[in-house]
Design a protein around this motif. Sequence first.
Motif, PDB file in Angstrom:
ATOM      1  N   GLY A 160       6.093  51.687  62.217  1.00  0.00           N
ATOM      2  CA  GLY A 160       6.484  52.193  61.222  1.00  0.00           C
ATOM      3  C   GLY A 160       8.142  52.150  60.695  1.00  0.00           C
ATOM      4  O   GLY A 160       9.062  51.897  59.984  1.00  0.00           O
ATOM      5  N   ASN A 161       8.422  53.430  61.596  1.00  0.00           N
ATOM      6  CA  ASN A 161       9.854  53.627  61.765  1.00  0.00           C
ATOM      7  C   ASN A 161      11.023  51.971  61.560  1.00  0.00           C
ATOM      8  O   ASN A 161      12.432  52.428  60.313  1.00  0.00           O
ATOM      9  CB  ASN A 161      10.748  54.194  62.100  1.00  0.00           C
ATOM     10  N   LEU A 162      10.567  51.750  62.562  1.00  0.00           N
ATOM     11  CA  LEU A 162      11.587  50.486  62.998  1.00  0.00           C
ATOM     12  C   LEU A 162      11.540  49.531  61.752  1.00  0.00           C
ATOM     13  O   LEU A 162      12.286  48.887  61.102  1.00  0.00           O
ATOM     14  CB  LEU A 162      11.343  50.039  64.010  1.00  0.00           C
ATOM     15  N   SER A 163       9.686  48.921  61.422  1.00  0.00           N
ATOM     16  CA  SER A 163       9.827  48.142  60.326  1.00  0.00           C
ATOM     17  C   SER A 163      10.902  48.203  59.056  1.00  0.00           C
ATOM     18  O   SER A 163      10.813  47.454  58.614  1.00  0.00           O
ATOM     19  CB  SER A 163       7.838  47.844  60.313  1.00  0.00           C
ATOM     20  N   THR A 164      10.387  49.354  58.821  1.00  0.00           N
ATOM     21  CA  THR A 164      11.336  49.627  57.742  1.00  0.00           C
ATOM     22  C   THR A 164      13.035  50.466  57.659  1.00  0.00           C
ATOM     23  O   THR A 164      13.035  51.017  56.501  1.00  0.00           O
ATOM     24  CB  THR A 164      10.800  51.298  57.332  1.00  0.00           C
ATOM     25  N   ASN A 165      13.324  50.395  58.523  1.00  0.00           N
ATOM     26  CA  ASN A 165      14.932  50.795  59.171  1.00  0.00           C
ATOM     27  C   ASN A 165      14.929  51.855  58.918  1.00  0.00           C
ATOM     28  O   ASN A 165      16.175  51.572  58.014  1.00  0.00           O
ATOM     29  CB  ASN A 165      15.605  49.672  59.232  1.00  0.00           C
ATOM     30  N   ALA A 166      13.866  52.781  59.109  1.00  0.00           N
ATOM     31  CA  ALA A 166      14.014  53.541  58.235  1.00  0.00           C
ATOM     32  C   ALA A 166      15.706  55.016  58.949  1.00  0.00           C
ATOM     33  O   ALA A 166      16.007  54.519  59.370  1.00  0.00           O
ATOM     34  CB  ALA A 166      13.115  55.314  59.181  1.00  0.00           C
ATOM     35  N   GLY A 167      16.036  55.932  57.963  1.00  0.00           N
ATOM     36  CA  GLY A 167      17.422  56.721  57.820  1.00  0.00           C
ATOM     37  C   GLY A 167      16.888  58.075  58.049  1.00  0.00           C
ATOM     38  O   GLY A 167      16.729  58.930  59.613  1.00  0.00           O
ATOM     39  N   GLY A 168      17.385  58.704  57.138  1.00  0.00           N
ATOM     40  CA  GLY A 168      16.821  60.360  57.355  1.00  0.00           C
ATOM     41  C   GLY A 168      18.323  60.914  58.272  1.00  0.00           C
ATOM     42  O   GLY A 168      19.142  60.445  57.434  1.00  0.00           O
ATOM     43  N   VAL A 169      17.912  62.005  58.346  1.00  0.00           N
ATOM     44  CA  VAL A 169      19.582  63.332  57.904  1.00  0.00           C
ATOM     45  C   VAL A 169      20.164  63.327  59.235  1.00  0.00           C
ATOM     46  O   VAL A 169      21.353  63.318  59.588  1.00  0.00           O
ATOM     47  CB  VAL A 169      19.291  64.314  58.261  1.00  0.00           C
ATOM     48  N   GLN A 170      20.025  61.724  60.415  1.00  0.00           N
ATOM     49  CA  GLN A 170      21.155  61.817  61.410  1.00  0.00           C
ATOM     50  C   GLN A 170      21.787  60.415  61.407  1.00  0.00           C
ATOM     51  O   GLN A 170      22.875  60.707  62.524  1.00  0.00           O
ATOM     52  CB  GLN A 170      20.515  62.207  63.208  1.00  0.00           C
ATOM     53  N   VAL A 171      21.734  59.748  60.340  1.00  0.00           N
ATOM     54  CA  VAL A 171      22.346  58.643  60.139  1.00  0.00           C
ATOM     55  C   VAL A 171      23.339  58.402  59.995  1.00  0.00           C
ATOM     56  O   VAL A 171      24.475  57.758  61.030  1.00  0.00           O
ATOM     57  CB  VAL A 171      22.221  57.738  58.459  1.00  0.00           C
ATOM     58  N   LEU A 172      24.370  59.676  59.551  1.00  0.00           N
ATOM     59  CA  LEU A 172      25.619  59.763  59.784  1.00  0.00           C
ATOM     60  C   LEU A 172      26.387  60.044  60.927  1.00  0.00           C
ATOM     61  O   LEU A 172      27.861  59.603  61.216  1.00  0.00           O
ATOM     62  CB  LEU A 172      26.186  61.229  59.465  1.00  0.00           C
ATOM     63  N   ARG A 173      25.363  60.318  62.149  1.00  0.00           N
ATOM     64  CA  ARG A 173      26.656  59.955  63.229  1.00  0.00           C
ATOM     65  C   ARG A 173      26.290  59.156  63.904  1.00  0.00           C
ATOM     66  O   ARG A 173      26.275  58.326  64.702  1.00  0.00           O
ATOM     67  CB  ARG A 173      26.179  61.363  63.928  1.00  0.00           C
ATOM     68  N   TYR A 174      24.607  58.882  63.616  1.00  0.00           N
ATOM     69  CA  TYR A 174      23.565  58.009  64.718  1.00  0.00           C
ATOM     70  C   TYR A 174      23.664  56.663  64.253  1.00  0.00           C
ATOM     71  O   TYR A 174      23.516  55.632  65.111  1.00  0.00           O
ATOM     72  CB  TYR A 174      22.712  58.760  65.285  1.00  0.00           C
ATOM     73  N   GLY A 175      23.342  56.540  62.906  1.00  0.00           N
ATOM     74  CA  GLY A 175      23.115  54.767  62.114  1.00  0.00           C
ATOM     75  C   GLY A 175      21.775  55.332  62.484  1.00  0.00           C
ATOM     76  O   GLY A 175      20.953  56.009  62.387  1.00  0.00           O
ATOM     77  N   ASN A 176      20.751  53.972  61.203  1.00  0.00           N
ATOM     78  CA  ASN A 176      19.594  54.149  60.686  1.00  0.00           C
ATOM     79  C   ASN A 176      19.099  53.525  62.242  1.00  0.00           C
ATOM     80  O   ASN A 176      19.744  53.306  62.792  1.00  0.00           O
ATOM     81  CB  ASN A 176      19.682  52.932  59.547  1.00  0.00           C
ATOM     82  N   ALA A 177      17.518  53.198  61.766  1.00  0.00           N
ATOM     83  CA  ALA A 177      16.500  52.844  62.453  1.00  0.00           C
ATOM     84  C   ALA A 177      17.090  52.335  63.446  1.00  0.00           C
ATOM     85  O   ALA A 177      16.951  51.609  64.969  1.00  0.00           O
ATOM     86  CB  ALA A 177      15.417  53.213  62.266  1.00  0.00           C
ATOM     87  N   ARG A 178      17.400  50.899  63.306  1.00  0.00           N
ATOM     88  CA  ARG A 178      17.788  49.470  64.143  1.00  0.00           C
ATOM     89  C   ARG A 178      19.734  49.756  64.641  1.00  0.00           C
ATOM     90  O   ARG A 178      19.599  49.088  65.577  1.00  0.00           O
ATOM     91  CB  ARG A 178      18.476  48.768  62.580  1.00  0.00           C
ATOM     92  N   ASN A 179      19.873  50.642  64.324  1.00  0.00           N
ATOM     93  CA  ASN A 179      21.025  51.389  65.998  1.00  0.00           C
ATOM     94  C   ASN A 179      20.338  52.116  66.337  1.00  0.00           C
ATOM     95  O   ASN A 179      21.989  52.440  67.716  1.00  0.00           O
ATOM     96  CB  ASN A 179      21.789  51.551  64.943  1.00  0.00           C
ATOM     97  N   LEU A 180      19.798  52.232  66.735  1.00  0.00           N
ATOM     98  CA  LEU A 180      18.753  53.202  67.516  1.00  0.00           C
ATOM     99  C   LEU A 180      18.036  51.992  68.993  1.00  0.00           C
ATOM    100  O   LEU A 180      16.996  52.619  69.701  1.00  0.00           O
ATOM    101  CB  LEU A 180      17.763  54.295  67.368  1.00  0.00           C
ATOM    102  N   VAL A 181      17.917  51.052  68.251  1.00  0.00           N
ATOM    103  CA  VAL A 181      17.159  50.164  69.750  1.00  0.00           C
ATOM    104  C   VAL A 181      17.712  49.176  70.690  1.00  0.00           C
ATOM    105  O   VAL A 181      18.906  48.499  69.795  1.00  0.00           O
ATOM    106  CB  VAL A 181      16.408  49.434  68.421  1.00  0.00           C
ATOM    107  N   LEU A 182      17.392  49.011  71.715  1.00  0.00           N
ATOM    108  CA  LEU A 182      17.928  47.607  72.392  1.00  0.00           C
ATOM    109  C   LEU A 182      16.787  47.015  72.300  1.00  0.00           C
ATOM    110  O   LEU A 182      17.566  45.693  72.497  1.00  0.00           O
ATOM    111  CB  LEU A 182      18.224  48.838  73.624  1.00  0.00           C
ATOM    112  N   GLY A 183      15.324  46.863  72.230  1.00  0.00           N
ATOM    113  CA  GLY A 183      14.709  45.798  72.763  1.00  0.00           C
ATOM    114  C   GLY A 183      13.803  45.906  71.827  1.00  0.00           C
ATOM    115  O   GLY A 183      12.897  47.171  71.438  1.00  0.00           O
ATOM    116  N   LEU A 184      12.860  44.723  70.941  1.00  0.00           N
ATOM    117  CA  LEU A 184      11.429  44.969  70.866  1.00  0.00           C
ATOM    118  C   LEU A 184      10.909  43.896  71.846  1.00  0.00           C
ATOM    119  O   LEU A 184      10.980  43.052  72.096  1.00  0.00           O
ATOM    120  CB  LEU A 184      11.369  45.009  69.196  1.00  0.00           C
ATOM    121  N   GLU A 185       9.472  44.605  71.371  1.00  0.00           N
ATOM    122  CA  GLU A 185       8.566  43.568  71.456  1.00  0.00           C
ATOM    123  C   GLU A 185       7.654  42.679  70.134  1.00  0.00           C
ATOM    124  O   GLU A 185       7.632  43.840  69.297  1.00  0.00           O
ATOM    125  CB  GLU A 185       7.447  43.464  72.363  1.00  0.00           C
TER     126      GLU A 185
END
Length: 491
Positions: A160-185
């Motif tokens: 669900g986090n990835l499907s909604t491209n979740a944000g949160g409190v660490q986006v400033l440094r690490y980016g949204n959920a889509r920035n934390l992913v290398l691959g999907l099935e």
Amino acid sequence: MPDAAASPDPRIASAPVTSGMLESLRAIVGDKGLILDEHDKQPFLTDWRGSLAGRAAAVVRPANTEEVSNVVKLCHDNGVAIVPQGGNTGLMGGATPWPDHTGILLSLGRMNRVLHVDPVGYAMTVEAGCILQTLQETAAGHDRFFPLSLGAQGSCMIGGNLSTNAGGVQVLRYGNARNLVLGLEVVLPSGEVWDGLRALKKDNTGYDLKHLFMGAEGTLGIITKAVLKLWPTPKDVCTAWLAIRDVKAAVDILSAAYAASDDNVGSCELMSRACTDLVLRHVPGLQDPLKAETDWYLLLEWSSSRPRQDGATGLSDKMEQFLADQLETGRVLNAVIAQTEAQSRNMWRIRESVAEASRAEGPGLSYDVSVAVSKIPEFIDQGIKAVLDILPTIRPYPLGHIGDGNLHFSFMGPVGMDRQTLTQYSAAITRVVNDLIAAMGGSISAEHGIGIEKIDELAHYRSKTELDVMRTIKRALDPKNIMNPGKILRI
């Protein structure tokens, strides 16, 4: 309990689930994976706020990708609509069925295995039903850090986090959920499985398909597995609670903090005094970090993967000097640096408990918006004035991830006003807030998505070209419109 709004488009209607199809579903997922009892279905059919409720002929809980694929293929062949769901913690109704939904709800909660951790390659392969906090703890157990962090992390699921491209409190440094992913099935609406579980940082072989599905809210397919990026564990963390002069001071403090911290700013959260008082009033066990005569506070955290060495200057020393400098400028009125993990946790719990406190306080309105960081003071000033012009007794409670320009522009209804009465003002308030956002080149949904609740707003503010491209993609991947129909777009 209120139902979701009336269906926005009759074409979201799907074929009914027949008794024969129920038996086929049972054959795929077993008795453990099929919920038919109305009472047992309710937690899945109602959003976590209790403000939206829908229907489904069955809640289907597959245990692996093969079962998801077979369920989706069965639905595809029979024209039955599917609402995918993770932890059911979304705020826009994206995982809640419509009241006239005749298809199934597919819950991924049983698919909760961590399949592989590669600490050398800084990657972790997981199933979509894994609880976010479990993934944080798993990474920590390998001396690694998974930075996605939000208030619902104890119950939300990574799919669900990835499907909604979740944000949160660490986006400033690490980016949204889509920035934390290398691959999907992903299981496509046809039931086919796209295997993109590649742990590659560089792969320039055509369209980057994984980005289609992150932020699509289950309208293009069902994410079943992911390869997540990991980072070194922070070894030197400094958290401070600042009483500040005004919102302009917050922006200037953030700008100066990058250099002062050697680019180690992890989070920067703006809190109004009214918001802090709201939390302290309704959430037991929390302490006010700093009593000061000001309307605004800042929660500032710096972190580094480099451990502090004896005798060396650590982040707390740098933070102390930085705050002293900011006190001299008049931007900071007072400040306290957390000396223990408990003090730091108390600060963060105040920030993370706002949604809980808001529910306890009563009916309200909240807008998840973003503008350029430099425009935040102007937006807050003009936005509050515009809303008060419509309803002078409404109570503003602005807060947000000021470091990435994302504000939760929230209001509690006037004391004694019920939800039905407040709703009469909602359309006018929504329009002035979103018009101001559009005029400033911002976004009407920074991190919570569109779901059910912002379909009309998306259609109002996005260009015809953008909407047409979205519809083209949806129709290409899901020509039968069975995958979470009636969400994000009118097809």
